[in-house]
Write an enzyme that holds these catalytic residues in place. Structure first.
Site, short mmCIF file in Angstrom:
data_model
loop_
_atom_site.label_atom_id
_atom_site.label_comp_id
_atom_site.label_asym_id
_atom_site.label_seq_id
_atom_site.Cartn_x
_atom_site.Cartn_y
_atom_site.Cartn_z
NE ARG A 47 -3.88 0.55 1.89
CZ ARG A 47 -5.12 0.58 2.43
NH1 ARG A 47 -5.34 1.28 3.53
NH2 ARG A 47 -6.10 -0.10 1.88
CG HIS A 76 -8.34 -0.12 -2.87
ND1 HIS A 76 -7.58 -1.23 -2.54
CD2 HIS A 76 -8.98 0.26 -1.72
CE1 HIS A 76 -7.75 -1.50 -1.25
NE2 HIS A 76 -8.59 -0.62 -0.73
CD GLN A 81 -12.88 -2.04 -0.83
OE1 GLN A 81 -12.03 -1.94 0.04
NE2 GLN A 81 -14.06 -2.58 -0.60
CG ASP A 111 -13.56 6.04 -0.99
OD1 ASP A 111 -13.61 5.91 0.24
OD2 ASP A 111 -12.51 5.92 -1.65
CB CYS A 154 -13.95 0.89 -0.03
SG CYS A 154 -13.35 2.57 0.21
NE ARG A 163 -10.00 -5.62 0.38
CZ ARG A 163 -9.29 -4.60 0.87
NH1 ARG A 163 -9.91 -3.56 1.40
NH2 ARG A 163 -7.97 -4.59 0.79
#
Ligand code: CP
Ligand code: NVA
Length: 310
Positions: free
Chosen positions: A105, A132, A135, A221, A261, A289
Site C-alpha cells: 500500500r 485499489h 477492493q 467513498d 469501501c 476482502r
C-alpha cells in the site's frame, strides 16, 4: 526463472480469470465457514508493506495468509529502511528473496510498478493513489453473492474520482457493465489516469441524482483520500451536494445495493440512513476482502486449481 504474475491493476486479469477467482472464492469461503482447514500455502510467507494507514487491508491479508497455512510479516515506512530512502528497486530485490508474495500500500502507482519490476515474487496492489483492485474484487464478489452476475448492470459512483472510482471504471471494461459517475466540477475522471481504453462503459453526470437513476448499485467513498489531507477543507465545501442520501437511493432501481469501501464518514459522503439502512451491504463487502484475497494469493502462487471449485 519465470517472471512472476502480479496484480497491480484490475485489468491485469481477464474476464475468464475473474470467473475462476469468484468461483474459487465461493469454495474457499464455504469451506472456511464449515471450519474445514485449507492450507495450500503452508510454509509460504507474505510480506505486507504499508506506507499509508489500514485496518481492513492489513487484517484481511494477515488473517487470510494464516488461514491458508502461511505467515505474514508487516513492514511500514516508519520503522524499516523503506522510510529512510533505500531505493525501491533494492528493497524489491531483498524482500522478494526472503518471501513468496508481497502486498504493498503506497502513494504513486509508479512505486509499485518499479517494485514489481525488480521482484522475484508476485506483487499485489493493496491501494495506491490511482487504484485499489482488491477492493473492487471484493465489491464485485459481494454484488454477485447478493444479485448474481454484474454483466450489463449499472453502478452509480457519487463523489471523488479517486483510486476506488478508477478501479470500478477498469472493472466495467473487463467485466462488461456500466459506471455512471457524478463528481463536482474540477474533480472529474481523467480517463488516462484511470487507465481506461474508452470502450463506452463509463458516462459522466453533472447531477448525482441523474447518475443514480436506474442504478443497480450505488457506491461512494471518502471525499478526501489518504495523501490529500491538505485539501480537506476545500473538498468539504466542493463535495457538499454529493452526499449519497435516501433520495438518491429512491431513484435507483428497486433492490439496488449500497456499498462503501470503508472507513466511512456519516454525514459527509453518505447519510447514516443509507449506510445503516436495508440496502447497505458494507459489512459483507468488508468481510469479503478476506475471502477474495485468499483466492487471489492462492491463484498467484499456485495457479488455477481444477476440479474442486464449483
Ligand atoms: N477499504 C480499505 O482498504 O480499508 P483499510 O484502509 O482499512 O485497509
Ligand atoms: N480512497 C480512499 C480509500 C481508503 C480505503 C483512500 O485512498 O484513502
Amino acid at each position: 526463472m519465470n517472471a512472476p504474475r502480479h496484480y497491480l491493476q484490475f485489468n491485469d486479469f481477464s474476464c475468464a480469470e475473474y470467473d475462476y477467482l469468484f468461483s474459487r472464492t465461493r469454495w474457499i469461503k464455504e469451506r472456511f465457514k464449515r471450519y474445514e482447514p485449507h492450507h495450500p500455502l503452508f510454509d509460504r510467507t507474505l510480506v505486507m508493506i504499508f506506507e499509508k494507514a489500514s485496518t481492513r487491508t492489513r487484517l484481511s491479508f494477515e488473517a487470510g495468509m494464516q488461514q491458508l497455512g502461511g505467515s505474514a510479516i508487516y513492514l511500514n515506512t516508519r520503522d524499516s529502511q523503506l522510510g529512510r530512502g533505500e531505493p525501491v528497486e533494492d528493497a524489491a530485490q531483498v524482500i522478494s528473496r526472503m518471501s513468496d508474495i508481497v502486498m504493498i500500500r503506497t502513494f504513486e502507482q509508479s512505486i509499485i510498478e518499479r517494485f514489481a519490476e525488480y521482484s522475484r515474487v508476485p506483487v499485489i496492489n493493496g491501494l495506491t493513489n490511482e487504484y485499489h483492485p482488491c477492493q473492487i474484487l471484493a465489491d464485485i464478489y459481494t454484488f454477485i453473492e447478493h444479485r448474481g452476475s454484474i454483466k450489463g448492470k449499472t453502478v452509480a459512483w457519487v463523489g471523488d474520482s479517486n483510486n476506488v472510482c478508477n478501479t470500478w471504471l477498469q472493472a466495467a471494461e473487463v467485466l462488461d457493465f456500466h459506471v455512471h459517475v457524478s463528481t463536482p466540477p474540477g474533480y472529474e475522471v481523467e480517463p488516462e489516469r484511470a487507465g481506461l481504453y474508452g470502450t463506452g462503459h463509463y458516462a459522466h453526470f453533472d447531477d448525482p441524482m441523474a447518475a443514480c437513476r436506474g442504478a443497480d448499485l450505488v457506491t461512494t467513498d471518502v471525499w478526501t483520500s489518504m495523501g490529500f489531507e491538505a485539501e480537506n477543507e476545500e473538498r468539504m465545501r466542493d463535495f457538499a451536494d454529493w452526499q449519497v442520501d435516501e433520495d438518491m437511493m429512491k431513484v435507483a432501481n428497486p433492490g439496488a445495493l449500497f456499498m462503501h469501501c470503508l472507513p466511512a464518514h456519516r454525514g459527509e459522503e453518505v447519510s447514516a440512513e443509507v449506510i445503516d439502512g436495508p440496502q447497505s451491504v458494507v459489512w459483507d463487502e468488508a468481510e469479503n476482502r478476506l475471502h477474495v484475497q485468499k483466492a487471489l494469493m492462492e491463484y498467484l502462487l499456485i495457479g488455477k486449481i481444477e476440479g474442486d471449485c464449483a
